[in-house]
Design an enzyme around this catalytic site. Structure first.
Site, PDB file in Angstrom:
ATOM      1  N   GLY A   1       0.843  -1.200   0.000  1.00  0.00           N
ATOM      2  CA  GLY A   1       0.000   0.000   0.000  1.00  0.00           C
ATOM      3  C   GLY A   1       0.872   1.240   0.000  1.00  0.00           C
ATOM      4  O   GLY A   1       0.522   2.264   0.580  1.00  0.00           O
TER       5      GLY A   1
ATOM      6  N   SER B   1       1.608   3.343  -2.233  1.00  0.00           N
ATOM      7  CA  SER B   1       1.204   4.577  -2.908  1.00  0.00           C
ATOM      8  C   SER B   1       0.118   5.315  -2.131  1.00  0.00           C
ATOM      9  O   SER B   1      -0.359   6.359  -2.561  1.00  0.00           O
ATOM     10  CB  SER B   1       0.770   4.307  -4.354  1.00  0.00           C
ATOM     11  OG  SER B   1       0.427   2.970  -4.551  1.00  0.00           O
ATOM     12  N   GLY B   2      -0.263   4.772  -0.984  1.00  0.00           N
ATOM     13  CA  GLY B   2      -1.343   5.389  -0.208  1.00  0.00           C
ATOM     14  C   GLY B   2      -0.903   6.566   0.646  1.00  0.00           C
ATOM     15  O   GLY B   2       0.282   6.879   0.773  1.00  0.00           O
TER      16      GLY B   2
ATOM     17  N   LYS C   1      -3.872  -0.405  11.719  1.00  0.00           N
ATOM     18  CA  LYS C   1      -5.224  -0.389  12.259  1.00  0.00           C
ATOM     19  C   LYS C   1      -6.192   0.226  11.249  1.00  0.00           C
ATOM     20  O   LYS C   1      -5.714   0.935  10.368  1.00  0.00           O
ATOM     21  CB  LYS C   1      -5.253   0.377  13.588  1.00  0.00           C
ATOM     22  CG  LYS C   1      -4.811   1.838  13.425  1.00  0.00           C
ATOM     23  CD  LYS C   1      -5.537   2.760  14.337  1.00  0.00           C
ATOM     24  CE  LYS C   1      -6.857   3.187  13.825  1.00  0.00           C
ATOM     25  NZ  LYS C   1      -6.859   4.244  12.788  1.00  0.00           N
TER      26      LYS C   1
ATOM     27  N   HIS D   1      -7.356   3.932  19.595  1.00  0.00           N
ATOM     28  CA  HIS D   1      -6.666   4.995  20.330  1.00  0.00           C
ATOM     29  C   HIS D   1      -7.318   5.289  21.687  1.00  0.00           C
ATOM     30  O   HIS D   1      -6.648   5.365  22.712  1.00  0.00           O
ATOM     31  CB  HIS D   1      -6.629   6.296  19.523  1.00  0.00           C
ATOM     32  CG  HIS D   1      -6.058   6.148  18.137  1.00  0.00           C
ATOM     33  ND1 HIS D   1      -5.098   5.223  17.824  1.00  0.00           N
ATOM     34  CD2 HIS D   1      -6.298   6.836  16.987  1.00  0.00           C
ATOM     35  CE1 HIS D   1      -4.776   5.348  16.539  1.00  0.00           C
ATOM     36  NE2 HIS D   1      -5.491   6.304  16.012  1.00  0.00           N
TER      37      HIS D   1
HETATM   38  C1  BG6 Z   1      -5.629   7.660  12.709  1.00  0.00           C
HETATM   39  C2  BG6 Z   1      -7.021   7.771  12.158  1.00  0.00           C
HETATM   40  O1  BG6 Z   1      -5.433   6.420  13.307  1.00  0.00           O
HETATM   41  O2  BG6 Z   1      -5.421   8.671  13.673  1.00  0.00           O
HETATM   42  C3  BG6 Z   1      -7.255   9.150  11.587  1.00  0.00           C
HETATM   43  O3  BG6 Z   1      -7.203   6.800  11.156  1.00  0.00           O
HETATM   44  C4  BG6 Z   1      -6.921  10.209  12.595  1.00  0.00           C
HETATM   45  O4  BG6 Z   1      -8.599   9.299  11.160  1.00  0.00           O
HETATM   46  C5  BG6 Z   1      -5.541   9.986  13.155  1.00  0.00           C
HETATM   47  O5  BG6 Z   1      -6.982  11.458  11.945  1.00  0.00           O
HETATM   48  C6  BG6 Z   1      -5.240  10.940  14.272  1.00  0.00           C
HETATM   49  O6  BG6 Z   1      -3.911  10.795  14.635  1.00  0.00           O
HETATM   50  P1  BG6 Z   1      -3.084  11.993  15.203  1.00  0.00           P
HETATM   51  O7  BG6 Z   1      -1.776  11.383  15.581  1.00  0.00           O
HETATM   52  O8  BG6 Z   1      -2.971  13.007  14.117  1.00  0.00           O
HETATM   53  O9  BG6 Z   1      -3.862  12.486  16.354  1.00  0.00           O
END
Ligand code: BG6
Length: 514
Positions: free
Chosen positions: A36, A38-39, A177, A269
């Site tokens: 992945g 190129s994502g 994730k 998270h």
């Molecule tokens: C990612 C999510 O895991 O965490 C995103 O997929 C989110 O949608 C991002 O924007 C937020 O991470 P951080 O480190 O910028 O707070």
């Protein structure tokens, strides 16, 4: 364990000039394959993180990176694509460094289901492994959606690109994730991984665990004697966990619309932050002990009542706010989408320490401020000797662990105001990471990629832990049926604090968001 790092750490730690005890290790040679490539994640995070490690010379000189993707490119085009990604992230980096970095790249173009592409990868790994002396050690980074992770694992296994218990050379897989989309798919992905790999080779990443302040929660709680005795329902009134973002979904709606913030942020998270704040002390700072305790905490969370959940979606805000458009107007959002971009929930924990102490969690996109933090609100004093000031007028102490954008800790205590005989007001004791330690902090992905190279799984989810998180979240998602979701979803204006319902949720208990 592939390697006993902990014994090594204790012997290998260095006392720094300020009396701190530091452990730093340099990983050995290895090749890194990014699926992945190129994502968005690879361009914005992974390649810049690898470049940054490379520039700090923390990466062994014997390394190379192989990209795997569907985009038609050859090695040269890939190198120039990586050059642009790195330059965008580090505008001031000298060209010489970026070119040195991009000289160690190769690319394999193919479908994730195409056996020929995996054969091609095998050939490139052998050739580059030889050229750069990586001793056959490889990390496969699956920066792909969950359903592709399943396919890629099958192909890696069938082509013998990985094998159970590979330790010499070692082969490890990092899985991005969300790990699965619900309990069933997470279990399926786990059992597929376990067909071809042992648990010690699987690194389920959650980049929040790579954040300095998240790791600092454990140090704060368990390396300071003063906090542990008051860290329970005897003294704590409630805990708040927030992951608030100012940005919307941007061009990620293709993924996000089928995930929603519950899968995207809450399942991983928010639960990890809650676990860091609420877990029992691990016997040792080792992968097995730390993850055993985080899992126990997640399993102690009561089933979530949907009455304790608020979901929202960002709508038109103040037209004067630049770049803040409604979710429905984001690129690739299907008409009538009921996907939640905001969640607030009250969690209750069924264990001795936290009985009666709610954990309020919230996460949202397109809000007025970007802020991730853990707040511990202590109870009010019940006995105030400072007559005639009533104890009810003194607010309880508040400990805020700021994760981002600022990183640090603040503790609110009551103090006497100068002047009058008796005048008490809250003041903040602050510790800001950057002011104290200075310099640039490591990006979350840097820490975690280095840990994977070192064979350290402490900051990665283990199999049963990720399943425990889905066991909690899946029934809640199932209760949020499309019809119910339609009623429950509250629109909130872009650029604000989120839906009104989130305020009601906490006010109902006589508390407020901090
Ligand atoms: C990612 C999510 O895991 O965490 C995103 O997929 C989110 O949608 C991002 O924007 C937020 O991470 P951080 O480190 O910028 O707070």
């Amino acid at each position: 364990m592939e390697q006993n790092r902990y014994k090594f750490n204790v012997d290998g730690g260095i006392k720094d000039s300020d009396g701190g005890f530091c452990v730093q290790e340099k990983p050995g040679p290895c090749g890194i394959v990014i699926f992945g490539v190129s994502g968005d994640l690879s361009h914005r995070k992974l390649l810049p993180a690898l470049f940054s490690i490379f520039c700090r010379r923390e990466l062994e000189p014997n390394f190379f990176i192989a990209g795997f993707g569907r985009t038609k490119m050859d090695d040269t085009m890939f190198a120039s694509d990586v050059y642009t990604a790195v330059k965008n992230a580090f505008k001031k980096s000298p060209d010489r460094d970026i070119k040195e970095f991009t000289s160690r790249l190769c690319y394999v173009q193919g479908g994730y289901d195409d056996p020929a592409a995996y054969e091609e990868l095998k050939k490139k790994l052998a050739a580059f492994g030889q050229k750069y002396g990586t001793a056959g050690n490889v990390i496969y980074y699956l920066a792909t959606p969950p359903f592709l992770a399943l396919k890629i694992t099958q192909h890696l296994g069938m082509c013998c690109l990985v094998g159970k218990n590979d330790s010499k050379p070692w082969r490890r897989v990092i899985v991005e994730k969300p790990f699965g989309t619900d309990l069933k798919s997470a279990r399926q992905l786990n059992s597929e991984l376990m067909q071809y790999l042992s648990e010690e080779q699987v690194y389920r990443i959650d980049h929040y665990l790579g954040k300095e302040m998240v790791q600092n929660v454990l140090i704060l709680r368990f390396a300071n004697l003063i906090f542990e005795p008051i860290w329970s329902n005897k003294y704590v009134d409630h805990i708040q966990i927030s992951a608030m973002e100012k940005l919307g979904v941007g061009h990620r709606a293709g993924y996000f619309d089928s995930a929603g913030i519950i899968r995207d942020v809450m399942q991983n998270h928010l639960l990890q932050l809650a676990a860091m704040a609420g877990m029992e002390a691990p016997k040792l700072f080792s992968p097995d002990h730390v993850r055993e305790e985080t899992e126990k905490f997640i399993r102690a969370i009561d089933p979530i009542d949907v009455e304790d959940v608020v979901i929202g979606q960002y709508a038109q805000g103040n037209p004067g706010l630049k770049g803040m458009k409604p979710y429905m107007e984001e690129e690739n959002v299907p008409a009538g989408s009921k996907t939640e971009t905001y969640i607030a929930a009250k969690l209750t924990i069924n264990n001795n320490r936290w009985q009666g102490v709610p954990f309020y969690v919230r996460a949202g996109k397109m809000l007025g401020k970007r802020r991730s933090q853990i707040t511990v609100k202590f109870k009010k004093t019940t006995d105030c000797m400072f007559c005639p000031i009533p104890e009810t007028s003194l607010s309880g102490n508040t400990l805020i662990i700021n994760i981002q954008p600022e990183q640090g800790v603040s503790l609110t205590v009551q103090a006497k105001q100068p002047g009058p005989k008796l005048c008490i007001s809250p003041v903040e004791l602050n510790f800001n990471y950057r002011d104290i330690f200075g310099g640039e902090l490591k990006d979350d992905y840097e820490r975690l990629i280095l840990d994977c190279m070192l064979g350290d799984q402490t900051l990665f989810w283990k199999r049963t832990e990720v399943e425990a998180a889905w066991e909690l979240i899946t029934p809640m998602l199932e209760k949020l049926t499309p019809a119910y979701r339609g009623v429950k979803l509250e629109l909130y204006p872009a650029g604000t604090n989120g839906p009104e319902g989130a305020e009601r949720l906490i006010r109902r208990d006589g508390r407020e968001w901090i």
